[in-house]
Design a protein around this motif. Sequence first.
Motif, PDB file in Angstrom:
ATOM      1  N   LYS A 347       0.823  -1.212   0.000  1.00 59.41           N
ATOM      2  CA  LYS A 347       0.000   0.000   0.000  1.00 59.41           C
ATOM      3  C   LYS A 347       0.853   1.257   0.000  1.00 59.41           C
ATOM      4  O   LYS A 347       0.558   2.228  -0.712  1.00 59.41           O
ATOM      5  CB  LYS A 347      -0.925  -0.015   1.223  1.00 59.41           C
ATOM      6  CG  LYS A 347      -1.948   1.120   1.251  1.00 59.41           C
ATOM      7  CD  LYS A 347      -2.906   1.021   0.072  1.00 59.41           C
ATOM      8  CE  LYS A 347      -3.964   2.095   0.120  1.00 59.41           C
ATOM      9  NZ  LYS A 347      -4.890   2.023  -1.044  1.00 59.41           N
ATOM     10  N   VAL A 348       1.915   1.264   0.797  1.00 58.78           N
ATOM     11  CA  VAL A 348       2.788   2.439   0.847  1.00 58.78           C
ATOM     12  C   VAL A 348       3.441   2.681  -0.514  1.00 58.78           C
ATOM     13  O   VAL A 348       3.488   3.822  -1.004  1.00 58.78           O
ATOM     14  CB  VAL A 348       3.861   2.261   1.944  1.00 58.78           C
ATOM     15  CG1 VAL A 348       4.922   3.353   1.839  1.00 58.78           C
ATOM     16  CG2 VAL A 348       3.222   2.291   3.320  1.00 58.78           C
ATOM     17  N   LYS A 349       3.934   1.623  -1.143  1.00 59.17           N
ATOM     18  CA  LYS A 349       4.562   1.784  -2.449  1.00 59.17           C
ATOM     19  C   LYS A 349       3.548   2.198  -3.505  1.00 59.17           C
ATOM     20  O   LYS A 349       3.857   2.987  -4.410  1.00 59.17           O
ATOM     21  CB  LYS A 349       5.261   0.485  -2.850  1.00 59.17           C
ATOM     22  CG  LYS A 349       6.477   0.160  -1.984  1.00 59.17           C
ATOM     23  CD  LYS A 349       7.206  -1.079  -2.474  1.00 59.17           C
ATOM     24  CE  LYS A 349       8.465  -1.321  -1.655  1.00 59.17           C
ATOM     25  NZ  LYS A 349       9.231  -2.502  -2.108  1.00 59.17           N
ATOM     26  N   GLU A 350       2.337   1.696  -3.385  1.00 64.12           N
ATOM     27  CA  GLU A 350       1.288   2.080  -4.330  1.00 64.12           C
ATOM     28  C   GLU A 350       0.952   3.570  -4.208  1.00 64.12           C
ATOM     29  O   GLU A 350       0.802   4.271  -5.220  1.00 64.12           O
ATOM     30  CB  GLU A 350       0.038   1.238  -4.069  1.00 64.12           C
ATOM     31  CG  GLU A 350      -1.160   1.603  -4.934  1.00 64.12           C
ATOM     32  CD  GLU A 350      -2.426   0.879  -4.517  1.00 64.12           C
ATOM     33  OE1 GLU A 350      -3.526   1.387  -4.812  1.00 64.12           O
ATOM     34  OE2 GLU A 350      -2.323  -0.192  -3.882  1.00 64.12           O
ATOM     35  N   GLY A 357       5.262  10.406  -4.039  1.00 66.78           N
ATOM     36  CA  GLY A 357       5.403  10.828  -2.651  1.00 66.78           C
ATOM     37  C   GLY A 357       6.660  10.314  -1.987  1.00 66.78           C
ATOM     38  O   GLY A 357       7.431   9.523  -2.558  1.00 66.78           O
ATOM     39  N   ALA A 358       6.867  10.767  -0.756  1.00 68.96           N
ATOM     40  CA  ALA A 358       8.054  10.410   0.022  1.00 68.96           C
ATOM     41  C   ALA A 358       7.682   9.632   1.279  1.00 68.96           C
ATOM     42  O   ALA A 358       8.349   9.737   2.305  1.00 68.96           O
ATOM     43  CB  ALA A 358       8.823  11.668   0.399  1.00 68.96           C
ATOM     44  N   ARG A 359       6.608   8.860   1.222  1.00 69.39           N
ATOM     45  CA  ARG A 359       6.182   8.084   2.393  1.00 69.39           C
ATOM     46  C   ARG A 359       7.240   7.067   2.808  1.00 69.39           C
ATOM     47  O   ARG A 359       7.499   6.875   3.998  1.00 69.39           O
ATOM     48  CB  ARG A 359       4.859   7.372   2.099  1.00 69.39           C
ATOM     49  CG  ARG A 359       3.679   8.317   1.872  1.00 69.39           C
ATOM     50  CD  ARG A 359       2.462   7.565   1.376  1.00 69.39           C
ATOM     51  NE  ARG A 359       1.357   8.457   1.052  1.00 69.39           N
ATOM     52  CZ  ARG A 359       1.242   9.090  -0.115  1.00 69.39           C
ATOM     53  NH1 ARG A 359       2.172   8.927  -1.043  1.00 69.39           N
ATOM     54  NH2 ARG A 359       0.218   9.897  -0.339  1.00 69.39           N
ATOM     55  N   GLN A 360       7.827   6.388   1.825  1.00 72.21           N
ATOM     56  CA  GLN A 360       8.849   5.396   2.154  1.00 72.21           C
ATOM     57  C   GLN A 360      10.064   6.060   2.791  1.00 72.21           C
ATOM     58  O   GLN A 360      10.635   5.529   3.748  1.00 72.21           O
ATOM     59  CB  GLN A 360       9.271   4.645   0.883  1.00 72.21           C
ATOM     60  CG  GLN A 360       8.143   3.841   0.251  1.00 72.21           C
ATOM     61  CD  GLN A 360       8.563   3.199  -1.058  1.00 72.21           C
ATOM     62  OE1 GLN A 360       9.338   2.248  -1.073  1.00 72.21           O
ATOM     63  NE2 GLN A 360       8.054   3.719  -2.175  1.00 72.21           N
ATOM     64  N   HIS A 361      10.439   7.225   2.262  1.00 72.17           N
ATOM     65  CA  HIS A 361      11.582   7.945   2.828  1.00 72.17           C
ATOM     66  C   HIS A 361      11.268   8.377   4.257  1.00 72.17           C
ATOM     67  O   HIS A 361      12.109   8.263   5.162  1.00 72.17           O
ATOM     68  CB  HIS A 361      11.907   9.161   1.958  1.00 72.17           C
ATOM     69  CG  HIS A 361      13.296   9.675   2.173  1.00 72.17           C
ATOM     70  ND1 HIS A 361      13.864  10.643   1.396  1.00 72.17           N
ATOM     71  CD2 HIS A 361      14.242   9.349   3.097  1.00 72.17           C
ATOM     72  CE1 HIS A 361      15.082  10.890   1.827  1.00 72.17           C
ATOM     73  NE2 HIS A 361      15.337  10.122   2.853  1.00 72.17           N
ATOM     74  N   LEU A 389      -0.211   5.530   6.917  1.00 70.07           N
ATOM     75  CA  LEU A 389      -1.329   5.194   6.032  1.00 70.07           C
ATOM     76  C   LEU A 389      -2.593   5.940   6.449  1.00 70.07           C
ATOM     77  O   LEU A 389      -3.339   6.440   5.598  1.00 70.07           O
ATOM     78  CB  LEU A 389      -1.574   3.678   6.057  1.00 70.07           C
ATOM     79  CG  LEU A 389      -0.494   2.825   5.377  1.00 70.07           C
ATOM     80  CD1 LEU A 389      -0.791   1.340   5.569  1.00 70.07           C
ATOM     81  CD2 LEU A 389      -0.405   3.144   3.886  1.00 70.07           C
ATOM     82  N   HIS A 390      -2.863   6.032   7.742  1.00 69.65           N
ATOM     83  CA  HIS A 390      -4.012   6.821   8.211  1.00 69.65           C
ATOM     84  C   HIS A 390      -3.856   8.285   7.807  1.00 69.65           C
ATOM     85  O   HIS A 390      -4.815   8.925   7.352  1.00 69.65           O
ATOM     86  CB  HIS A 390      -4.138   6.722   9.737  1.00 69.65           C
ATOM     87  CG  HIS A 390      -4.698   5.415  10.225  1.00 69.65           C
ATOM     88  ND1 HIS A 390      -5.903   4.911   9.780  1.00 69.65           N
ATOM     89  CD2 HIS A 390      -4.219   4.519  11.132  1.00 69.65           C
ATOM     90  CE1 HIS A 390      -6.141   3.757  10.390  1.00 69.65           C
ATOM     91  NE2 HIS A 390      -5.137   3.495  11.210  1.00 69.65           N
ATOM     92  N   LEU A 391      -2.644   8.809   7.962  1.00 71.19           N
ATOM     93  CA  LEU A 391      -2.396  10.212   7.641  1.00 71.19           C
ATOM     94  C   LEU A 391      -2.516  10.482   6.149  1.00 71.19           C
ATOM     95  O   LEU A 391      -2.929  11.578   5.738  1.00 71.19           O
ATOM     96  CB  LEU A 391      -1.009  10.608   8.141  1.00 71.19           C
ATOM     97  CG  LEU A 391      -0.639  12.096   8.091  1.00 71.19           C
ATOM     98  CD1 LEU A 391      -1.632  12.931   8.876  1.00 71.19           C
ATOM     99  CD2 LEU A 391       0.775  12.285   8.631  1.00 71.19           C
ATOM    100  N   SER A 392      -2.192   9.491   5.336  1.00 74.35           N
ATOM    101  CA  SER A 392      -2.277   9.659   3.881  1.00 74.35           C
ATOM    102  C   SER A 392      -3.714   9.864   3.415  1.00 74.35           C
ATOM    103  O   SER A 392      -3.939  10.420   2.331  1.00 74.35           O
ATOM    104  CB  SER A 392      -1.670   8.449   3.169  1.00 74.35           C
ATOM    105  OG  SER A 392      -0.295   8.330   3.454  1.00 74.35           O
ATOM    106  N   ALA A 393      -4.661   9.425   4.222  1.00 76.46           N
ATOM    107  CA  ALA A 393      -6.065   9.600   3.843  1.00 76.46           C
ATOM    108  C   ALA A 393      -6.520  11.047   3.995  1.00 76.46           C
ATOM    109  O   ALA A 393      -7.498  11.465   3.370  1.00 76.46           O
ATOM    110  CB  ALA A 393      -6.950   8.689   4.692  1.00 76.46           C
ATOM    111  N   THR A 394      -5.810  11.844   4.808  1.00 67.42           N
ATOM    112  CA  THR A 394      -6.203  13.239   5.035  1.00 67.42           C
ATOM    113  C   THR A 394      -5.180  14.237   4.510  1.00 67.42           C
ATOM    114  O   THR A 394      -5.541  15.329   4.091  1.00 67.42           O
ATOM    115  CB  THR A 394      -6.407  13.486   6.539  1.00 67.42           C
ATOM    116  OG1 THR A 394      -5.216  13.132   7.259  1.00 67.42           O
ATOM    117  CG2 THR A 394      -7.561  12.636   7.064  1.00 67.42           C
TER     118      THR A 394
END
Length: 463
Positions: A347-350, A357-361, A389-394
């Motif tokens: 999900k993070v990579k998707e 985005g820089a979620r993985q970083h 992941l919760h934060l990515s929704a907002t």
Amino acid sequence: MAEFTRQRGKRQEDGGLGSVLDLLLANARLVLGVSGAAVLAVATLAVKRLIDRATSPRDEGDPKAEQKTLEESWQDLALIKATPKPPKKQRREDLSEPLLSPARPPAPGEACKPKVCSAPPETPRVESSPLCCLTLQEKLLSHYSSQLAVPEVQASLAPQLARSICAQLQNFLRSKCPELPFGSLFLSGPLLDGLGALAADHVNLMLPVVLDAALWNLIPGEDTVVRNPQYWMIKRTDLEYFPRGRSPWDRFIVGRYLSSNALNETLRKMLVASINWPAIGSLLGCVIHPVMASQELKLEVKHDQVELSITLFPVVEMEDKVLLAAPPEGLVENLWLESFYRAEVSKVKELDAGDSGARQHCLRILNGICKSHPALHKLSGSPLTHVVLHLSATSLDWAEESLADRFQQVLEELVSYLEEGVLPSYFNHKINLFCELLEEEIDEMGFMVYRAISEPELLLKEK
């Protein structure tokens, strides 16, 4: 009359002392200059006022006389302390000017003094470390690259060793237990998936257990004895039509349920007593031995350049669930832990692929910081991933330039979850990822993260 006489005598003494002071200040002006004479005048005036106040009798009829005397004494003491440092006169302007206003002689010196002392008042701040000039994002990136990044040699050698051991173990299981339909072993963990390994020292080895869906059924965690939605039971079905022995896994049944403990104990005996690890280690150029004291199935690998810990997990995949043979401590031995790790990584990579985005970083930095911090190490891994992941929704802006903002936002979200003591799983809101933490641990984590919101540098200090 006596009062008048006393006041008059006091004025005479003041006149005599004033004459001496005038002569002293006149000569001092010639020797010390205007600024030096002004400083001397201030100090002399303050001392004189203290002496006068000490020798003067207190007015018994004034209830505020004692209070006024103390307040004036504090002001005079502050004035005396301020006079040896004329360059800092501008910082104490509000305090010194009212005290000097009754004294006429120092007035000319005071008028020109600010022009003489033009140096900046806060000189110590100029001597600060160059890191103070860095932004939070630059500090995070610098800390990760210097303290948390895994050396390239270890990052490549550790998975290579793990794959070689995986191949050897796969060959052994196929020759030793041909009747058990194990799937192909594969590696898993942050070191391979890029979500924040602090060191190349741990890899998970996943051993698929292939079940016949017609003979086995999953029981939800809410219906189990522990009432925990994160654990499942695997029940043997239709024993009246398909008696025991029909499935090769029936040998691990305890009370009509596939026992994770029974399967782990069988594999432990193989790892400890049946596999020639010295020979395999000699072939691979390392030393391998199983860990006897651990409840998990662990191998320790020592190489000249890396030390590696490998944990073996039997895993069942049924009905879109991934269940690990990792039961909780206690008497319950038929439970299987639901794992969301594969779904988390996917999900993070998707999400990152969708918006660059820089979620993985961000997760690599957060995981590295938490793993290296003694109070926060239990937050690393799944809890942090689920917060992101919760934060990515907002929060939709996950660009590289917003890395520091998202970092602080994750800390703020963590504080709110720790305050409630509940972190719901992103994939199943019935599951609380904090359920196994003690209340004292949650309090300690919450306090540290709360402080880090206003002082992120607390997390960047070397432990």
